[in-house]
Design an enzyme around this catalytic site. Structure first.
Site, mmCIF file in Angstrom:
data_model
loop_
_atom_site.group_PDB
_atom_site.id
_atom_site.type_symbol
_atom_site.label_atom_id
_atom_site.label_comp_id
_atom_site.label_asym_id
_atom_site.label_seq_id
_atom_site.Cartn_x
_atom_site.Cartn_y
_atom_site.Cartn_z
ATOM 1 N N CYS A 140 -5.893 9.310 0.131
ATOM 2 C CA CYS A 140 -4.733 8.620 -0.538
ATOM 3 C C CYS A 140 -4.441 9.386 -1.842
ATOM 4 O O CYS A 140 -3.484 9.071 -2.301
ATOM 5 C CB CYS A 140 -5.184 7.184 -0.761
ATOM 6 S SG CYS A 140 -5.478 6.343 0.702
ATOM 7 N N HIS A 198 3.007 2.062 -0.896
ATOM 8 C CA HIS A 198 1.859 3.261 -0.791
ATOM 9 C C HIS A 198 1.981 4.093 0.509
ATOM 10 O O HIS A 198 1.075 4.188 1.378
ATOM 11 C CB HIS A 198 0.383 2.622 -0.965
ATOM 12 C CG HIS A 198 -0.573 3.516 -0.798
ATOM 13 N ND1 HIS A 198 -0.475 4.884 -1.425
ATOM 14 C CD2 HIS A 198 -1.954 3.452 -0.454
ATOM 15 C CE1 HIS A 198 -1.809 5.566 -1.431
ATOM 16 N NE2 HIS A 198 -2.746 4.427 -0.597
#
Length: 389
Positions: free
Chosen positions: A84, A335
């Site tokens: 991430c 995201h």
């Protein structure tokens, strides 16, 4: 640090059936070059951040950036990945290319398209960012991993449901003012605090409002050396960066401390010659609200176990002593894995140049901090940015 951001672009984050990874990349690459006022032929190097643990059927995506302009052909182009934190990994790679003298102008792009993937597969792909021998059977995927972290934190420091709901409500309220955000709705504290049909528990004590969104989107920026930046229309200096990689297995560390986050913040602040209190705001990695809570402690805003004070006493609100996630964060903004870190740098650069959307713009910010995290505090990236005076 010798690098500066001199141009950027950002798509809205959301669900875009008519877009592809390629179209998103082309869009932001083209717009970022135009924003910087440079030609594709001026680019020395290209770095693409793209998680691609299965979300995209097209692997080997570095060369997709060349689709933006034929003049990008034969430029060095590399895809980087660090879960991430992939977007920040790409930004930091570009900064190193400039700092080493290998490049004068670097185009950095971050992208992900997640929403075309069925829900169960999304959970499987995201869980690859954890240590599969220990966490591979976790119910709820990566949300389940952070549900365990939240449960452990509650057991050690008491029920933090009020604080988590306030973090969620803060970030959703901030996201209303961000036209790039996937979810522009002020849910309010009571909705975020209460279990309901629309806000069920997802994993452990985490409800739906505690979890970031599955997203499509892209962001890009143009980097150059600081001397060249002085001749450009706008510039934001990268005052310092730091990257601290920690063990992948959570069993090898105290997962309630996010020690890699602490190390990265300490290194970056020391390099920048500033203290946390000198920052005007921070964009931090709130993949789950409990992550933002623990990050308050890891960055040194509060002592261990007292992160709730920062939100309960209003420190991290937009009018607080250290606004956190004025963009709405991952919670409201969305995201898309590979784009997130690049997005954080773009949002911070916008704030520091006074070019953030009007209702999102802080009052004369002078120093911005960024924390982007891969896995459960495994890949930890911090950047400190300042406007060129």
């Amino acid at each position: 640090m010798t690098a500066s951001i001199v141009g950027w672009a950002h798509t809205p984050f959301g669900k875009f059936d008519a877009e592809t990874v390629e179209s998103l990349v082309v869009k932001v690459a083209t717009e970022a070059l135009s924003d910087a006022g440079i030609s594709a032929e001026d680019v020395d190097e290209i770095v693409l951040g793209h998680f691609n643990a299965g979300f995209s059927p097209q692997d080997f995506t570095a060369s997709l950036v060349l689709q933006a302009d034929p003049k990008l052909r034969f430029k060095p182009a590399t895809r980087v990945e660090n879960a991430c934190a992939t977007g920040s990994a790409a930004v930091h790679q570009g900064i190193r290319a400039i700092a080493s003298g290998a490049a004068k102008i670097v185009l950095v792009v971050g992208v992900e398209q997640m929403t075309r993937t069925p829900g169960p597969e999304i959970g499987k792909y995201l869980l690859k960012a954890s240590y599969l021998p220990e966490d591979g059977d976790t119910v709820g995927g990566f949300a389940g991993v952070f549900g365990k972290i939240a449960q452990g934190y509650f057991q050690k420091y008491g029920d933090q449901s009020d604080a988590l709901a306030m973090i969620a409500a803060k970030n959703h309220k901030n996201g209303v003012a961000n036209p790039y955000a996937q979810m522009r709705k002020d849910f309010g504290y009571e909705f975020c605090r209460s279990e309901s049909e629309k806000n069920p528990f997802v994993a452990g004590p985490l409800k739906r409002t505690d979890c970031s969104l599955v997203s499509d989107g892209a962001a890009a920026l143009v980097l150059t050396d600081s001397e060249t930046a002085k001749t450009m229309g706008k510039a934001v200096n990268i005052k310092a960066t730091a990257h601290a990689q920690d063990f992948l297995p959570m069993s090898k560390r105290d997962i309630l401390q996010f020690e890699g986050c602490t190390v990265a913040w300490q290194r970056a602040l020391q390099k920048a010659g500033v203290q946390l209190s000198d920052l005007s705001f921070v964009e931090t990695h709130d993949c789950f609200t409990v992550a933002e809570l623990i990050e308050y402690e890891a960055m040194g805003l509060t002592p261990k176990g007292q992160g709730a004070r920062a939100i309960l006493e209003g420190w991290t609100q937009k009018d607080g002593k250290l606004p956190v996630n004025p963009s709405g964060g991952l919670k409201a903004k969305g995201h898309p894995i590979g784009a997130t870190g690049v997005s954080m740098h773009v949002m911070t650069a916008m704030q520091l140049t006074g070019q953030a959307p009007e209702a999102m713009q802080l009052n004369n910010p002078q120093l911005g901090g960024i924390f982007n995290m891969g896995g459960a505090a495994v890949a930890n990236y911090v950047s400190v940015l300042e406007p060129v005076k």
